[in-house]
Enzyme design. Structure first.
Site, PDB file in Angstrom:
ATOM      1  NE  ARG A 131     -20.481  15.279 -22.205  1.00 33.68           N
ATOM      2  CZ  ARG A 131     -20.576  16.486 -21.655  1.00 33.68           C
ATOM      3  NH1 ARG A 131     -19.918  16.770 -20.558  1.00 33.68           N
ATOM      4  NH2 ARG A 131     -21.358  17.399 -22.173  1.00 33.68           N
ATOM      5  CD  GLU A 175     -18.142  19.622 -19.159  1.00 32.50           C
ATOM      6  OE1 GLU A 175     -17.719  20.678 -18.619  1.00 32.50           O
ATOM      7  OE2 GLU A 175     -18.758  19.613 -20.224  1.00 32.50           O
ATOM      8  CG  ASN A 200     -21.147  19.443 -17.161  1.00 35.53           C
ATOM      9  OD1 ASN A 200     -21.274  18.217 -17.161  1.00 35.53           O
ATOM     10  ND2 ASN A 200     -21.168  20.147 -18.282  1.00 35.53           N
ATOM     11  CE1 TYR A 232     -14.726  22.112 -15.248  1.00 34.77           C
ATOM     12  CE2 TYR A 232     -17.090  22.288 -15.613  1.00 34.77           C
ATOM     13  CZ  TYR A 232     -15.842  21.847 -16.014  1.00 34.77           C
ATOM     14  OH  TYR A 232     -15.710  21.139 -17.164  1.00 34.77           O
ATOM     15  CG  HIS A 292     -20.071  21.020 -25.630  1.00 35.11           C
ATOM     16  ND1 HIS A 292     -19.822  20.047 -24.695  1.00 35.11           N
ATOM     17  CD2 HIS A 292     -19.541  22.160 -25.118  1.00 35.11           C
ATOM     18  CE1 HIS A 292     -19.151  20.572 -23.670  1.00 35.11           C
ATOM     19  NE2 HIS A 292     -18.964  21.857 -23.907  1.00 35.11           N
ATOM     20  CD  GLU A 328     -21.457  23.573 -18.793  1.00 37.49           C
ATOM     21  OE1 GLU A 328     -21.145  24.672 -19.290  1.00 37.49           O
ATOM     22  OE2 GLU A 328     -20.722  22.952 -18.017  1.00 37.49           O
TER      23      GLU A 328
HETATM   24  C1  PNW Z   1     -17.894  24.029 -19.130  1.00 42.00           C
HETATM   25  N1  PNW Z   1     -18.393  28.697 -14.675  1.00 42.00           N
HETATM   26  O1  PNW Z   1     -18.088  25.401 -19.148  1.00 42.00           O
HETATM   27  C2  PNW Z   1     -18.071  23.541 -20.563  1.00 42.00           C
HETATM   28  O2  PNW Z   1     -18.960  22.457 -20.666  1.00 42.00           O
HETATM   29  C3  PNW Z   1     -16.788  23.224 -21.251  1.00 42.00           C
HETATM   30  O3  PNW Z   1     -16.960  23.364 -22.634  1.00 42.00           O
HETATM   31  C4  PNW Z   1     -15.677  24.095 -20.711  1.00 42.00           C
HETATM   32  O4  PNW Z   1     -14.494  23.997 -21.409  1.00 42.00           O
HETATM   33  C5  PNW Z   1     -15.477  23.696 -19.271  1.00 42.00           C
HETATM   34  O5  PNW Z   1     -16.689  23.714 -18.549  1.00 42.00           O
HETATM   35  C6  PNW Z   1     -14.453  24.555 -18.542  1.00 42.00           C
HETATM   36  O6  PNW Z   1     -14.839  25.894 -18.540  1.00 42.00           O
HETATM   37  C7  PNW Z   1     -18.113  26.167 -17.995  1.00 42.00           C
HETATM   38  O7  PNW Z   1     -18.370  29.946 -14.844  1.00 42.00           O
HETATM   39  C8  PNW Z   1     -18.005  27.528 -18.141  1.00 42.00           C
HETATM   40  O8  PNW Z   1     -18.548  28.202 -13.535  1.00 42.00           O
HETATM   41  C9  PNW Z   1     -18.110  28.363 -17.044  1.00 42.00           C
HETATM   42  C10 PNW Z   1     -18.289  27.830 -15.787  1.00 42.00           C
HETATM   43  C11 PNW Z   1     -18.357  26.467 -15.625  1.00 42.00           C
HETATM   44  C12 PNW Z   1     -18.271  25.632 -16.733  1.00 42.00           C
END
Ligand code: PNW
Length: 486
Positions: free
Chosen positions: A83, A385, A313, A315, A128, A173
């Site tokens: 991707r 992601e 996505n 995290y 993006h 996002e």
């Molecule tokens: C994503 N949070 O951003 C983006 O899609 C990517 O470009 C980035 O590099 C990646 O995750 C890692 O950060 C995020 O605050 C930014 O939870 C912030 C958060 C999550 C994802």
């Protein structure tokens, strides 16, 4: 022998593994040929202090020149798909669709063809976060006309690449480039307009996505038969105490619902609870109109159902507490506008990763997948992601191996126990890259990139060996992790 013979932790046949990157974070070559600046080029050049290490994406991982290395890496890992995103201002330097850059066209054609030669499926993100600055000068995502500018751009991309690219992500996002961007002013375009700019962006991004989806559906699906959706970044929210169950569900609607309800719910439109709360707040503020711009019935119908899968996505997670006014923070670890009275925190046992917003809670992923199925129905879900931040820990990134293992376990449980239709998993990220406000300090790469080296040498980390083994075995049951070959 890498793969274990017995074990019940196989991924379903046809389940796909990939890795992701984004143009501004890896390409560099910010002003090469006829490329025009994006909002991120302008933002980092005008405000170097905003980035922790005062770095920028001018050269980044140099993938504009090193794309063959990236394909080689993807191939060695055994990825089923890769991707990546198109830099809008590289393909359409004037922002509008009547001038296509030959150089931009060639770059993405080479990348796509190179991937296909190695049997790797290209998956394109159209947006993006790197809006052409010329469009920002006209108001960017706060201008309603942007939905047509974006739709025209999408049509160009589908026409040029749609014969070979079958999966498209319109927007990555919107919660980041709308909410976080406008509620803090910290991300590009650096405009601080809490509770105003963010909602305009929110509305226009939903319409832009919908128009791009419908163009594919009507003009390209008949011949190319691909799939289109967007990628939503969602934190899992868990009630801090039993008294916080209701506020937590409201917080989920503000975080996940804002960019999902209009598209994925049966009825469409804004999440009703969000619409009501913002209308009440606006009235209290003495306004005649809600700060959340309404969607007309026609717009609701335009947006509703514009998906072929859910792009997630994931995290991190938070616990949610009802807040007193002075404690109130947005659904993010940043101060700014928030229209809900919540205080977000984390459980002490959730370990912090290599950046301040990142706390690890793998079960949150499974819970979120189940919530999405309950909320929006039994749709196909791609994890677009997932990955871990770390400070520069070199090649032995055992925490990242653990993170991948524990999250993949939760994905398997969601598939096997909860019957959630997850069909793809994407590691963020293939190679170290420019991590936005964290610059090059926080690392997410399966491969390390040496930023001291003009060649930007890429070297596999332990996590690359682990991920390659999972892909090879199509299972979490692995006897030995692949130790060489990469
Ligand atoms: C994503 N949070 O951003 C983006 O899609 C990517 O470009 C980035 O590099 C990646 O995750 C890692 O950060 C995020 O605050 C930014 O939870 C912030 C958060 C999550 C994802």
């Amino acid at each position: 022998m890498v793969c274990a013979v017995v074990g019940g932790r196989d991924f379903p046949p046809g389940f796909k593994f990939g890795a992701a990157t984004a143009a501004y974070q890896i390409e560099g070559a910010w002003n090469v040929s006829d490329k025009s600046p994006s909002v991120w080029d302008s933002h980092v050049h005008a405000n170097p202090d905003r980035i922790i290490d005062r770095s920028n994406g001018d050269v980044a991982s140099d993938s504009y020149y090193k794309w063959k290395d990236d394909i080689e890496i993807a191939s060695k890992l055994g990825l089923h798909f890769y991707r990546f995103s198109i830099a809008w201002s590289r393909l359409l330097p004037k922002g509008f669709a009547n001038y296509i850059s030959e150089d931009g066209k060639k770059y993405y054609n080479d990348l796509i063809d190179g991937l296909l030669e190695k049997g790797i499926e290209p998956l394109i993100t159209l947006y993006h976060w790197d809006l052409p600055q010329v469009l920002q000068d006209l108001g960017g995502w706060t201008n309603p006309l942007i939905s047509d500018w974006f739709a025209d751009y999408a049509r160009v991309a589908y026409s040029l690449f749609g014969d070979r690219v079958k999966i498209w992500i319109t927007l990555n996002e919107p919660v980041m480039f709308c909410d976080i961007a406008y509620n803090t002013g910290a991300l590009a375009p650096g405009v601080y307009s809490p509770g105003r700019g963010s909602f305009l962006c929110n509305k226009h991004s939903m319409i832009a996505h919908a128009k791009a989806y419908r163009i594919y559906d009507e003009e390209f699906r008949p011949k190319y038969n691909g799939k289109v959706s967007l990628a939503n970044q969602i934190m899992w929210f868990e009630p801090a105490t039993e008294d916080d169950v209701e506020i937590t569900e409201i917080a989920r609607q503000f975080m996940a619902g804002m960019y999902s309800h209009p598209i994925f719910s049966k009825e469409g439109g804004w999440p009703p609870v969000m619409e009501r709360i913002i209308a009440e707040k606006s009235k209290k503020e003495g306004l005649n109109h809600s700060r959340l711009p309404p969607l007309t019935q026609e717009e609701i119908e335009l947006i509703r159902g514009t998906y072929d899968f859910f792009g997630l996505n994931f995290y991190t997670s938070r616990t949610v507490l009802t807040a007193k006014e002075e404690e109130k923070i947005g659904p993010w670890p940043y101060k700014g506008s928030s229209d809900i009275d919540v205080h977000l925190t984390v459980k002490p046992e959730w370990k912090n990763a290599g950046t301040k917003w990142f706390f690890i809670y793998p079960e949150g992923l499974r819970k979120l997948l189940v919530w999405l199925k309950k909320e929006y129905g039994d749709m196909e879900i791609f994890i677009t992601e997932n990955g871990l931040a770390s400070y520069d820990i070199g090649l032995d990134d055992h925490d990242r191996v653990e993170y991948y293992k524990e999250h993949l376990e939760q994905v398997l449980l969601a598939i096997q126990e909860d019957e959630v239709k997850v069909t793809a998993y994407t590691a963020w990220t293939l190679i170290d890259n420019f991590e936005w406000l964290d610059g090059y300090r926080s690392k997410f790469g399966l491969y390390q990139v040496d930023y001291e080296d003009p060649e930007r040498k890429r070297t596999p980390r332990a996590s690359a060996h682990y991920y390659a083994s999972v892909i090879k075995c199509h299972s979490l049951d692995i006897d030995n992790i692949i130790s060489d070959e990469l």
